[in-house]
Design a protein around this motif. Sequence first.
Motif, PDB file in Angstrom:
ATOM      1  N   ASN A  87      34.799  33.587  29.451  1.00  0.00           N
ATOM      2  CA  ASN A  87      34.227  32.261  29.706  1.00  0.00           C
ATOM      3  C   ASN A  87      34.774  31.677  31.006  1.00  0.00           C
ATOM      4  O   ASN A  87      34.063  30.978  31.724  1.00  0.00           O
ATOM      5  CB  ASN A  87      34.504  31.324  28.539  1.00  0.00           C
ATOM      6  CG  ASN A  87      33.574  31.576  27.378  1.00  0.00           C
ATOM      7  OD1 ASN A  87      32.455  32.040  27.559  1.00  0.00           O
ATOM      8  ND2 ASN A  87      34.032  31.279  26.181  1.00  0.00           N
ATOM      9  N   ARG A  88      36.037  31.958  31.306  1.00  0.00           N
ATOM     10  CA  ARG A  88      36.611  31.511  32.590  1.00  0.00           C
ATOM     11  C   ARG A  88      35.865  32.152  33.755  1.00  0.00           C
ATOM     12  O   ARG A  88      35.525  31.493  34.740  1.00  0.00           O
ATOM     13  CB  ARG A  88      38.093  31.883  32.668  1.00  0.00           C
ATOM     14  CG  ARG A  88      38.998  31.010  31.851  1.00  0.00           C
ATOM     15  CD  ARG A  88      40.413  31.532  31.891  1.00  0.00           C
ATOM     16  NE  ARG A  88      41.020  31.336  33.199  1.00  0.00           N
ATOM     17  CZ  ARG A  88      42.103  30.617  33.405  1.00  0.00           C
ATOM     18  NH1 ARG A  88      42.713  30.028  32.410  1.00  0.00           N
ATOM     19  NH2 ARG A  88      42.595  30.493  34.620  1.00  0.00           N
ATOM     20  N   GLU A  89      35.617  33.460  33.647  1.00  0.00           N
ATOM     21  CA  GLU A  89      34.886  34.168  34.702  1.00  0.00           C
ATOM     22  C   GLU A  89      33.461  33.631  34.837  1.00  0.00           C
ATOM     23  O   GLU A  89      32.957  33.465  35.953  1.00  0.00           O
ATOM     24  CB  GLU A  89      34.868  35.667  34.416  1.00  0.00           C
ATOM     25  CG  GLU A  89      36.214  36.327  34.597  1.00  0.00           C
ATOM     26  CD  GLU A  89      36.198  37.789  34.224  1.00  0.00           C
ATOM     27  OE1 GLU A  89      35.262  38.230  33.503  1.00  0.00           O
ATOM     28  OE2 GLU A  89      37.116  38.505  34.642  1.00  0.00           O
ATOM     29  N   ALA A  90      32.812  33.344  33.710  1.00  0.00           N
ATOM     30  CA  ALA A  90      31.445  32.821  33.734  1.00  0.00           C
ATOM     31  C   ALA A  90      31.408  31.432  34.384  1.00  0.00           C
ATOM     32  O   ALA A  90      30.515  31.140  35.190  1.00  0.00           O
ATOM     33  CB  ALA A  90      30.875  32.750  32.319  1.00  0.00           C
ATOM     34  N   ALA A  91      32.388  30.584  34.054  1.00  0.00           N
ATOM     35  CA  ALA A  91      32.438  29.243  34.644  1.00  0.00           C
ATOM     36  C   ALA A  91      32.693  29.315  36.146  1.00  0.00           C
ATOM     37  O   ALA A  91      32.079  28.583  36.927  1.00  0.00           O
ATOM     38  CB  ALA A  91      33.518  28.409  33.961  1.00  0.00           C
ATOM     39  N   ALA A  92      33.580  30.206  36.561  1.00  0.00           N
ATOM     40  CA  ALA A  92      33.872  30.366  37.993  1.00  0.00           C
ATOM     41  C   ALA A  92      32.643  30.868  38.741  1.00  0.00           C
ATOM     42  O   ALA A  92      32.326  30.380  39.833  1.00  0.00           O
ATOM     43  CB  ALA A  92      35.048  31.323  38.182  1.00  0.00           C
ATOM     44  N   ALA A  93      31.928  31.819  38.155  1.00  0.00           N
ATOM     45  CA  ALA A  93      30.712  32.341  38.794  1.00  0.00           C
ATOM     46  C   ALA A  93      29.648  31.255  38.886  1.00  0.00           C
ATOM     47  O   ALA A  93      28.947  31.140  39.905  1.00  0.00           O
ATOM     48  CB  ALA A  93      30.182  33.536  38.002  1.00  0.00           C
ATOM     49  N   ARG A  94      29.525  30.446  37.831  1.00  0.00           N
ATOM     50  CA  ARG A  94      28.553  29.357  37.831  1.00  0.00           C
ATOM     51  C   ARG A  94      28.879  28.322  38.903  1.00  0.00           C
ATOM     52  O   ARG A  94      27.998  27.845  39.616  1.00  0.00           O
ATOM     53  CB  ARG A  94      28.536  28.695  36.458  1.00  0.00           C
ATOM     54  CG  ARG A  94      27.155  28.573  35.890  1.00  0.00           C
ATOM     55  CD  ARG A  94      27.189  28.048  34.488  1.00  0.00           C
ATOM     56  NE  ARG A  94      27.080  29.167  33.579  1.00  0.00           N
ATOM     57  CZ  ARG A  94      27.432  29.157  32.327  1.00  0.00           C
ATOM     58  NH1 ARG A  94      27.947  28.074  31.794  1.00  0.00           N
ATOM     59  NH2 ARG A  94      27.282  30.207  31.566  1.00  0.00           N
ATOM     60  N   LEU A  95      30.161  27.969  39.014  1.00  0.00           N
ATOM     61  CA  LEU A  95      30.589  27.006  40.024  1.00  0.00           C
ATOM     62  C   LEU A  95      30.302  27.541  41.423  1.00  0.00           C
ATOM     63  O   LEU A  95      29.798  26.820  42.284  1.00  0.00           O
ATOM     64  CB  LEU A  95      32.076  26.689  39.875  1.00  0.00           C
ATOM     65  CG  LEU A  95      32.622  25.696  40.893  1.00  0.00           C
ATOM     66  CD1 LEU A  95      32.163  24.284  40.547  1.00  0.00           C
ATOM     67  CD2 LEU A  95      34.124  25.752  40.960  1.00  0.00           C
ATOM     68  N   ALA A  96      30.606  28.822  41.649  1.00  0.00           N
ATOM     69  CA  ALA A  96      30.350  29.434  42.954  1.00  0.00           C
ATOM     70  C   ALA A  96      28.859  29.410  43.286  1.00  0.00           C
ATOM     71  O   ALA A  96      28.470  29.098  44.419  1.00  0.00           O
ATOM     72  CB  ALA A  96      30.875  30.867  42.977  1.00  0.00           C
ATOM     73  N   ALA A  97      28.012  29.703  42.306  1.00  0.00           N
ATOM     74  CA  ALA A  97      26.560  29.722  42.537  1.00  0.00           C
ATOM     75  C   ALA A  97      26.039  28.323  42.851  1.00  0.00           C
ATOM     76  O   ALA A  97      25.232  28.137  43.771  1.00  0.00           O
ATOM     77  CB  ALA A  97      25.844  30.300  41.324  1.00  0.00           C
ATOM     78  N   VAL A  98      26.506  27.325  42.092  1.00  0.00           N
ATOM     79  CA  VAL A  98      26.045  25.944  42.301  1.00  0.00           C
ATOM     80  C   VAL A  98      26.476  25.447  43.675  1.00  0.00           C
ATOM     81  O   VAL A  98      25.688  24.859  44.421  1.00  0.00           O
ATOM     82  CB  VAL A  98      26.577  25.018  41.181  1.00  0.00           C
ATOM     83  CG1 VAL A  98      26.372  23.564  41.524  1.00  0.00           C
ATOM     84  CG2 VAL A  98      25.897  25.341  39.874  1.00  0.00           C
TER      85      VAL A  98
END
Length: 143
Positions: A87-98
């Motif tokens: 979930n940490r990796e998913a949140a970081a990837a989402r933040l980077a994409a946004v």
Amino acid sequence: MSEPIRVRGSVVVPDAELVWRFSRSSGPGGQHVNTSDSKVELRYDVAASKALPDVWRTRALERLAHRLVDGRVLVVQASEFRSQWRNREAAAARLAAVLSEACAPPPKARRATRPSRGMVERRLSNKRHRSELKQGRRSPRGE
């Protein structure tokens, strides 16, 4: 985090500017779910960030205005995995994409062009051909 959050090019968000929060995920699960904090909330203060260039920061603040808390903090959540690490990796990837999308330069303005003479002639000849074809299908008048 294992990998830094890369916005665009060489711009990287340092870990010091990120605030992580963990809580229990909602939804079905066994006894393990009741004790583990697997839901991840990642907060990033866009307005106070030193990592983003000024132009990108203003662009991101404009484009993300509807998503920002108090007009300055971007919040991303992830709870689709059972493990906190994923979930940490998913949140970081989402933040980077946004952030990457928000900081992107505006698209080039469309220049109005006129169709070429050949294209206009082809279109008209196709229309003529289609019209003749359909007239050929009509039944003769008077019968």
